[in-house]
Design a protein around this motif. Structure first.
Motif, PDB file in Angstrom:
ATOM      1  N   GLY A 202      49.848  18.549 -25.514  1.00  0.00           N
ATOM      2  CA  GLY A 202      50.116  19.296 -26.734  1.00  0.00           C
ATOM      3  C   GLY A 202      51.177  18.628 -27.594  1.00  0.00           C
ATOM      4  N   THR A 203      51.715  19.448 -28.537  1.00  0.00           N
ATOM      5  CA  THR A 203      52.723  18.964 -29.467  1.00  0.00           C
ATOM      6  C   THR A 203      53.960  19.848 -29.376  1.00  0.00           C
ATOM      7  OG1 THR A 203      50.996  18.194 -30.977  1.00  0.00           O
ATOM      8  CG2 THR A 203      53.212  18.461 -31.894  1.00  0.00           C
ATOM      9  N   VAL A 204      55.160  19.235 -29.353  1.00  0.00           N
ATOM     10  CA  VAL A 204      56.419  19.982 -29.267  1.00  0.00           C
ATOM     11  C   VAL A 204      56.685  20.635 -30.638  1.00  0.00           C
ATOM     12  CG1 VAL A 204      58.885  19.846 -28.851  1.00  0.00           C
ATOM     13  CG2 VAL A 204      57.301  18.403 -27.543  1.00  0.00           C
ATOM     14  N   VAL A 205      56.867  21.962 -30.629  1.00  0.00           N
ATOM     15  CA  VAL A 205      57.150  22.699 -31.867  1.00  0.00           C
ATOM     16  C   VAL A 205      58.582  23.240 -31.891  1.00  0.00           C
ATOM     17  CG1 VAL A 205      54.726  23.303 -32.280  1.00  0.00           C
ATOM     18  CG2 VAL A 205      56.156  24.845 -30.915  1.00  0.00           C
ATOM     19  N   THR A 206      59.205  23.348 -30.697  1.00  0.00           N
ATOM     20  CA  THR A 206      60.595  23.794 -30.636  1.00  0.00           C
ATOM     21  C   THR A 206      61.301  22.965 -29.579  1.00  0.00           C
ATOM     22  OG1 THR A 206      60.015  26.055 -31.259  1.00  0.00           O
ATOM     23  CG2 THR A 206      62.158  25.728 -30.166  1.00  0.00           C
ATOM     24  N   ALA A 207      62.541  22.543 -29.877  1.00  0.00           N
ATOM     25  CA  ALA A 207      63.354  21.797 -28.907  1.00  0.00           C
ATOM     26  C   ALA A 207      64.817  21.989 -29.284  1.00  0.00           C
ATOM     27  CB  ALA A 207      62.978  20.329 -28.901  1.00  0.00           C
ATOM     28  N   GLY A 208      65.540  22.916 -28.594  1.00  0.00           N
ATOM     29  CA  GLY A 208      66.954  23.163 -28.906  1.00  0.00           C
ATOM     30  C   GLY A 208      67.402  24.497 -28.360  1.00  0.00           C
ATOM     31  N   TRP A 209      68.549  24.950 -28.958  1.00  0.00           N
ATOM     32  CA  TRP A 209      69.154  26.218 -28.506  1.00  0.00           C
ATOM     33  C   TRP A 209      68.297  27.377 -28.942  1.00  0.00           C
ATOM     34  CZ3 TRP A 209      72.666  27.215 -25.012  1.00  0.00           C
ATOM     35  CH2 TRP A 209      73.238  28.498 -24.934  1.00  0.00           C
ATOM     36  N   GLY A 210      68.211  28.369 -27.974  1.00  0.00           N
ATOM     37  CA  GLY A 210      67.357  29.528 -28.224  1.00  0.00           C
ATOM     38  C   GLY A 210      68.032  30.843 -27.963  1.00  0.00           C
ATOM     39  N   GLY A 211      69.393  30.917 -28.140  1.00  0.00           N
ATOM     40  CA  GLY A 211      70.108  32.162 -27.938  1.00  0.00           C
ATOM     41  C   GLY A 211      70.110  32.549 -26.475  1.00  0.00           C
ATOM     42  N   ALA A 212      69.555  33.745 -26.146  1.00  0.00           N
ATOM     43  CA  ALA A 212      69.520  34.213 -24.757  1.00  0.00           C
ATOM     44  C   ALA A 212      68.723  33.263 -23.858  1.00  0.00           C
ATOM     45  CB  ALA A 212      68.930  35.615 -24.699  1.00  0.00           C
ATOM     46  N   TYR A 213      67.851  32.458 -24.434  1.00  0.00           N
ATOM     47  CA  TYR A 213      67.044  31.526 -23.644  1.00  0.00           C
ATOM     48  C   TYR A 213      67.808  30.223 -23.354  1.00  0.00           C
ATOM     49  CZ  TYR A 213      62.847  34.394 -24.454  1.00  0.00           C
ATOM     50  OH  TYR A 213      61.941  35.411 -24.484  1.00  0.00           O
ATOM     51  N   GLY A 214      68.972  30.054 -23.972  1.00  0.00           N
ATOM     52  CA  GLY A 214      69.698  28.803 -23.784  1.00  0.00           C
ATOM     53  C   GLY A 214      68.923  27.653 -24.363  1.00  0.00           C
ATOM     54  N   ASN A 215      69.035  26.503 -23.760  1.00  0.00           N
ATOM     55  CA  ASN A 215      68.256  25.345 -24.203  1.00  0.00           C
ATOM     56  C   ASN A 215      66.787  25.582 -23.838  1.00  0.00           C
ATOM     57  OD1 ASN A 215      70.532  23.880 -25.148  1.00  0.00           O
ATOM     58  ND2 ASN A 215      70.914  23.140 -23.039  1.00  0.00           N
ATOM     59  N   ASN A 216      65.902  25.542 -24.879  1.00  0.00           N
ATOM     60  CA  ASN A 216      64.485  25.815 -24.598  1.00  0.00           C
ATOM     61  C   ASN A 216      63.578  24.906 -25.414  1.00  0.00           C
ATOM     62  OD1 ASN A 216      62.837  27.968 -26.699  1.00  0.00           O
ATOM     63  ND2 ASN A 216      64.964  27.477 -27.161  1.00  0.00           N
ATOM     64  N   VAL A 237      62.816  15.778 -25.214  1.00  0.00           N
ATOM     65  CA  VAL A 237      61.774  15.530 -26.222  1.00  0.00           C
ATOM     66  C   VAL A 237      62.257  16.032 -27.579  1.00  0.00           C
ATOM     67  CG1 VAL A 237      59.823  15.560 -24.616  1.00  0.00           C
ATOM     68  CG2 VAL A 237      60.628  17.717 -25.639  1.00  0.00           C
ATOM     69  N   ASN A 238      61.535  15.674 -28.643  1.00  0.00           N
ATOM     70  CA  ASN A 238      61.856  16.087 -30.001  1.00  0.00           C
ATOM     71  C   ASN A 238      60.681  16.844 -30.624  1.00  0.00           C
ATOM     72  OD1 ASN A 238      64.437  14.707 -30.073  1.00  0.00           O
ATOM     73  ND2 ASN A 238      63.223  12.799 -30.197  1.00  0.00           N
ATOM     74  N   VAL A 239      60.960  17.664 -31.614  1.00  0.00           N
ATOM     75  CA  VAL A 239      59.917  18.410 -32.314  1.00  0.00           C
ATOM     76  C   VAL A 239      58.936  17.420 -32.946  1.00  0.00           C
ATOM     77  CG1 VAL A 239      59.451  20.010 -34.227  1.00  0.00           C
ATOM     78  CG2 VAL A 239      61.438  20.353 -32.752  1.00  0.00           C
ATOM     79  N   GLY A 240      57.656  17.736 -32.863  1.00  0.00           N
ATOM     80  CA  GLY A 240      56.582  16.904 -33.397  1.00  0.00           C
ATOM     81  C   GLY A 240      56.087  15.850 -32.424  1.00  0.00           C
ATOM     82  N   GLU A 241      56.727  15.726 -31.296  1.00  0.00           N
ATOM     83  CA  GLU A 241      56.321  14.686 -30.331  1.00  0.00           C
ATOM     84  C   GLU A 241      55.089  15.143 -29.560  1.00  0.00           C
ATOM     85  OE1 GLU A 241      58.269  12.332 -26.500  1.00  0.00           O
ATOM     86  OE2 GLU A 241      59.588  13.352 -27.942  1.00  0.00           O
ATOM     87  N   ARG A 248      57.358  14.732 -18.481  1.00  0.00           N
ATOM     88  CA  ARG A 248      58.689  15.302 -18.374  1.00  0.00           C
ATOM     89  C   ARG A 248      59.185  15.765 -19.759  1.00  0.00           C
ATOM     90  NH1 ARG A 248      62.734  14.175 -14.753  1.00  0.00           N
ATOM     91  NH2 ARG A 248      61.009  14.244 -13.255  1.00  0.00           N
ATOM     92  N   LEU A 249      59.707  17.047 -19.792  1.00  0.00           N
ATOM     93  CA  LEU A 249      60.268  17.630 -21.004  1.00  0.00           C
ATOM     94  C   LEU A 249      61.796  17.700 -20.944  1.00  0.00           C
ATOM     95  CD1 LEU A 249      57.783  20.618 -21.544  1.00  0.00           C
ATOM     96  CD2 LEU A 249      57.703  18.350 -22.622  1.00  0.00           C
ATOM     97  N   GLY A 250      62.320  17.985 -19.745  1.00  0.00           N
ATOM     98  CA  GLY A 250      63.767  18.118 -19.596  1.00  0.00           C
ATOM     99  C   GLY A 250      64.093  18.448 -18.155  1.00  0.00           C
TER     100      GLY A 250
END
Length: 290
Positions: A202-216, A237-241, A248-250
């Motif tokens: 697939g394609t990464v659409v979100t990569a970063g801080w997510g509040g209660a989700y922390g890094n997501n 990974v980065n958005v759009g990748e 591996r994502l993280g």
């Protein structure tokens, strides 16, 4: 001369008469002997012998006496009719049967009467022994095949987000004081730093801080579904990748609203909170067994 001739004729006549008498006597004796032999074979005795001889030969009392003398049974012999036992035979056999009941004693009694040994009876046929049923072979136990844990994507192109050992903790729709509403995903309890992989291409659409989700991270897949990976210790990974199944994502961690290191995993119908569905049945439906 006349006297001598008369004497010679008288002598000749006397000699002829003596010869005729001797021949007649010899014939009578031979005939009587033959008649008595025939009558003795039939088994008649006494007067019947004499009468038979007289009747056959036409002789007088002297022939009858001779017939009785010749045809009289010898001492110890039985006057029997062929095919029938006399009373004496039956008594002897009865006496031999009252002893030890042995066949040898009966045969000796029959031998005394001139009869043959008792014929042995036919042996009873042996009854066939019942056949023993062959023991039944134990059927092999059917063992259910163990599920195979895949290290690569399923035929449908999907894979588990965690490769290696893990423990499922909080499940989808579980209630508790840790959440404002029911739990929206499935938690995988793993140590911090465990590799986290994309469940499908697939394609990464979100990569970063997510509040209660922390890094997501959120990935949009080719079938239109989305997958979320939260509480990560690091993002790779980065958005759009573009990513592939199992890429591996993280790394796992305990960032955001978390009580310990774990992966919070969701399957969504949109990239946003509140659109999640039961993730484990979704993966199983796509061939993921571990």
């Amino acid at each position: 001369m006349i006297t001598r001739s008369v004497l010679r004729n008288a002598r000749v006549q006397a000699a002829a008469a003596a010869a005729r008498t001797a021949v007649r006597s010899t014939r009578v004796q031979a005939g009587a002997l033959a008649a008595c032999t025939v009558l003795g074979a039939v088994g008649t005795s006494g007067v019947a012998h004499a009468s038979g001889a007289q009747s056959v030969l036409g002789v007088g009392p002297s022939a009858s006496v001779l017939a009785r003398t010749v045809s009289a049974p010898a001492a110890g012999q039985q006057d029997t009719v062929p095919g029938k036992e006399t009373e004496q035979q039956r008594e002897v056999e009865a006496r031999t049967d009252t002893g030890d009941g042995s066949r040898a004693s009966r045969d000796s009694g029959r031998a005394a009467l001139g009869a043959g040994p008792e014929k042995p009876g036919k042996p009873e046929p042996k009854k066939p022994e019942p056949r023993k049923a062959a023991p039944k072979k134990a059927e092999p136990k059917k063992v259910a095949p163990k599920p195979v844990k895949r290290t690569g994507p399923s035929p449908q192109g999907w894979i588990s987000p965690v490769q290696g050992a893990y423990q499922l903790s909080a499940s989808y729709a579980q209630s508790g004081g840790r959440w404002a509403s029911k739990h929206s995903g499935q938690d995988y309890a793993v140590p911090t730093g465990t590799g986290i992989n994309s469940v499908a291409a697939g394609t990464v659409v979100t990569a970063g801080w997510g509040g209660a989700y922390g890094n997501n991270i959120v990935v949009r897949h080719n079938d239109g579904h989305y997958s979320q990976y939260a509480h990560l210790s690091s993002i790779g990974v980065n958005v759009g990748e573009r990513v592939g199944a199992g890429e591996r994502l993280g790394l796992s961690g305990s960032t955001g609203n978390s009580t310990g290191p774990h992966l919070h995993f969701e399957i969504r119908t949109t990239p946003y909170y509140g659109s999640s569905i039961e993730p484990m049945s979704f993966l199983r439906s796509r061939g993921v067994t571990g």
